[in-house]
Design a protein around this motif. Structure first.
Motif, PDB file in Angstrom:
ATOM      1  N   ALA A 197      -6.852   2.494  -3.198  1.00 51.50           N
ATOM      2  CA  ALA A 197      -5.507   2.276  -3.726  1.00 51.50           C
ATOM      3  C   ALA A 197      -4.910   0.959  -3.243  1.00 51.50           C
ATOM      4  O   ALA A 197      -4.059   0.368  -3.918  1.00 51.50           O
ATOM      5  N   ASP A 198      -5.371   0.494  -2.090  1.00 48.41           N
ATOM      6  CA  ASP A 198      -4.882  -0.772  -1.533  1.00 48.41           C
ATOM      7  C   ASP A 198      -5.841  -1.907  -1.896  1.00 48.41           C
ATOM      8  O   ASP A 198      -6.163  -2.769  -1.070  1.00 48.41           O
ATOM      9  N   ASN A 199      -6.320  -1.874  -3.151  1.00 48.69           N
ATOM     10  CA  ASN A 199      -7.184  -2.942  -3.670  1.00 48.69           C
ATOM     11  C   ASN A 199      -8.451  -3.125  -2.836  1.00 48.69           C
ATOM     12  O   ASN A 199      -8.855  -4.251  -2.535  1.00 48.69           O
ATOM     13  N   ASN A 200      -9.062  -1.991  -2.455  1.00 46.48           N
ATOM     14  CA  ASN A 200     -10.316  -2.018  -1.683  1.00 46.48           C
ATOM     15  C   ASN A 200     -10.163  -2.805  -0.382  1.00 46.48           C
ATOM     16  O   ASN A 200     -11.072  -3.534   0.031  1.00 46.48           O
ATOM     17  N   THR A 201      -9.008  -2.631   0.250  1.00 45.69           N
ATOM     18  CA  THR A 201      -8.692  -3.353   1.481  1.00 45.69           C
ATOM     19  C   THR A 201      -8.296  -2.370   2.578  1.00 45.69           C
ATOM     20  O   THR A 201      -7.607  -1.380   2.314  1.00 45.69           O
ATOM     21  N   TRP A 202      -8.745  -2.653   3.789  1.00 49.22           N
ATOM     22  CA  TRP A 202      -8.352  -1.844   4.943  1.00 49.22           C
ATOM     23  C   TRP A 202      -7.752  -2.765   5.995  1.00 49.22           C
ATOM     24  O   TRP A 202      -8.284  -3.845   6.271  1.00 49.22           O
ATOM     25  N   THR A 231      -3.076   2.952  15.049  1.00 47.13           N
ATOM     26  CA  THR A 231      -3.422   3.373  13.689  1.00 47.13           C
ATOM     27  C   THR A 231      -2.182   3.242  12.828  1.00 47.13           C
ATOM     28  O   THR A 231      -1.131   3.792  13.159  1.00 47.13           O
ATOM     29  N   ILE A 232      -2.277   2.494  11.740  1.00 45.91           N
ATOM     30  CA  ILE A 232      -1.126   2.236  10.894  1.00 45.91           C
ATOM     31  C   ILE A 232      -1.304   2.903   9.543  1.00 45.91           C
ATOM     32  O   ILE A 232      -2.412   3.258   9.144  1.00 45.91           O
ATOM     33  N   SER A 233      -0.201   3.054   8.838  1.00 41.77           N
ATOM     34  CA  SER A 233      -0.266   3.519   7.457  1.00 41.77           C
ATOM     35  C   SER A 233      -0.645   2.330   6.590  1.00 41.77           C
ATOM     36  O   SER A 233       0.010   1.282   6.643  1.00 41.77           O
ATOM     37  N   GLN A 234      -1.718   2.497   5.827  1.00 46.50           N
ATOM     38  CA  GLN A 234      -2.148   1.411   4.959  1.00 46.50           C
ATOM     39  C   GLN A 234      -1.091   1.169   3.875  1.00 46.50           C
ATOM     40  O   GLN A 234      -0.438   2.094   3.412  1.00 46.50           O
ATOM     41  N   THR A 235      -0.919  -0.080   3.501  1.00 44.53           N
ATOM     42  CA  THR A 235       0.093  -0.448   2.514  1.00 44.53           C
ATOM     43  C   THR A 235      -0.447  -0.221   1.110  1.00 44.53           C
ATOM     44  O   THR A 235      -1.465  -0.806   0.730  1.00 44.53           O
ATOM     45  N   LEU A 236       0.215   0.633   0.359  1.00 41.79           N
ATOM     46  CA  LEU A 236      -0.196   0.893  -1.019  1.00 41.79           C
ATOM     47  C   LEU A 236       0.527  -0.056  -1.966  1.00 41.79           C
ATOM     48  O   LEU A 236       1.651  -0.477  -1.700  1.00 41.79           O
ATOM     49  N   PRO A 237      -0.106  -0.417  -3.068  1.00 40.36           N
ATOM     50  CA  PRO A 237       0.553  -1.296  -4.039  1.00 40.36           C
ATOM     51  C   PRO A 237       1.838  -0.657  -4.556  1.00 40.36           C
ATOM     52  O   PRO A 237       1.900   0.557  -4.769  1.00 40.36           O
ATOM     53  N   PRO A 238       2.905  -1.449  -4.757  1.00 45.88           N
ATOM     54  CA  PRO A 238       4.162  -0.874  -5.267  1.00 45.88           C
ATOM     55  C   PRO A 238       4.021  -0.410  -6.708  1.00 45.88           C
ATOM     56  O   PRO A 238       3.187  -0.903  -7.465  1.00 45.88           O
TER      57      PRO A 238
END
Length: 266
Positions: free
Chosen positions: A152-157, A247-254
């Motif tokens: 969901a985050d454009n294949n990014t971690w 550990t952070i919450s991954q940023t999802l696209p708006p």
């Protein structure tokens, strides 16, 4: 030779799962390693460890968890440069498109090379885990997992370098464990990827680590796991996460809100 390379490319595409194609550290883009680089002269110098034998973008199975392949992937050899980053800062790892069916946890480890990572013996590296995300929501069919968030985050971690660790040359071991076949013995699929980092820091912590060949057992509950069965929780395999890890919450696209009202003209 051209025919051979083309054929290998077709095979790679047909069975591909994924690799880390690049990273962004301190806002600077760095190339990861692509197995096709072995056909380029001179080969690109990358922060990603070299895995030329992984032409199929494949995985490490549980029956190889005690071998050196689990460290940084299949017959991996040292990267020849490092990405500078400050402790406490975020690092983005950009994957090639990850299959939606390959659900599972995402894990990150660091190992201090105690010298140049370009020449360190990978079998001596002692790793401490800095973050791990597994099952996020079990109310959905087959669950919503760290891999779903990555997609969901454009294949990014995104991973945070712990602010407390001492400065030095480190290898970051970033890993996805796919569970779609894990209900069967030897069915889990590990995709470890390694990059060299030169970490600047005012911290002094030197967390104890363990050899990667001791991380997992084929019968660990997080390795032998039925993704399509009934479950309410998931036990992430491996050593405990370092207490100073973030550990952070991954940023999802708006969610898109704009709408087109006309044609722009100059």
């Amino acid at each position: 030779m051209l025919f051979t390379i083309t054929l290998l490319g077709v095979v790679s595409t047909a069975i591909a799962h994924g690799t880390v194609s690049s990273i962004v550290a301190n806002g600077v883009f760095f190339e990861g390693y692509n197995p096709s680089y072995q056909y380029i002269t001179p080969a690109p110098v990358t922060v990603g460890w070299k895995i030329p034998q992984d032409l199929g973008n494949g995985f490490i199975a549980p029956d190889s968890f005690a071998t050196s392949d689990i460290i940084c992937h299949l017959a991996a050899t040292n990267a020849l440069t490092a990405a500078p980053i400050e402790a406490g800062k975020s690092l983005e790892l950009l994957w090639t498109p990850w299959p939606t069916t390959h659900k599972g946890p995402v894990l990150d480890y660091l190992a201090n090379c105690n010298g140049p990572c370009e020449t360190v013996d990978k079998t001596t590296l002692e790793w401490f885990r800095i973050d791990a995300v597994g099952l996020i929501d079990n109310s959905l069919t087959d669950g919503y997992w760290a891999t779903d968030q990555l997609i969901a985050d454009n294949n990014t971690w995104t991973v945070v370098i712990p602010p407390t660790i001492a400065p030095g040359n480190y290898v970051l071991r970033h890993e996805i464990i796919a569970l779609h076949s894990a209900a069967s013995a030897n069915g889990a699929q590990s995709y470890p990827q390694c990059v060299n980092l030169a970490i600047s820091s005012s911290g002094t912590a030197t967390p104890a680590g363990v050899l990667a060949t001791t991380f997992y057992s084929a019968t660990d509950p997080g390795i032998l796991f039925d993704l399509y069965g009934t479950f309410t929780s998931y036990t992430i395999p491996g050593p405990p996460t370092y207490s100073g890890g973030v550990t952070i919450s991954q940023t999802l696209p708006p969610t898109p809100t704009a709408s087109a009202t006309g044609v722009y003209t100059v």
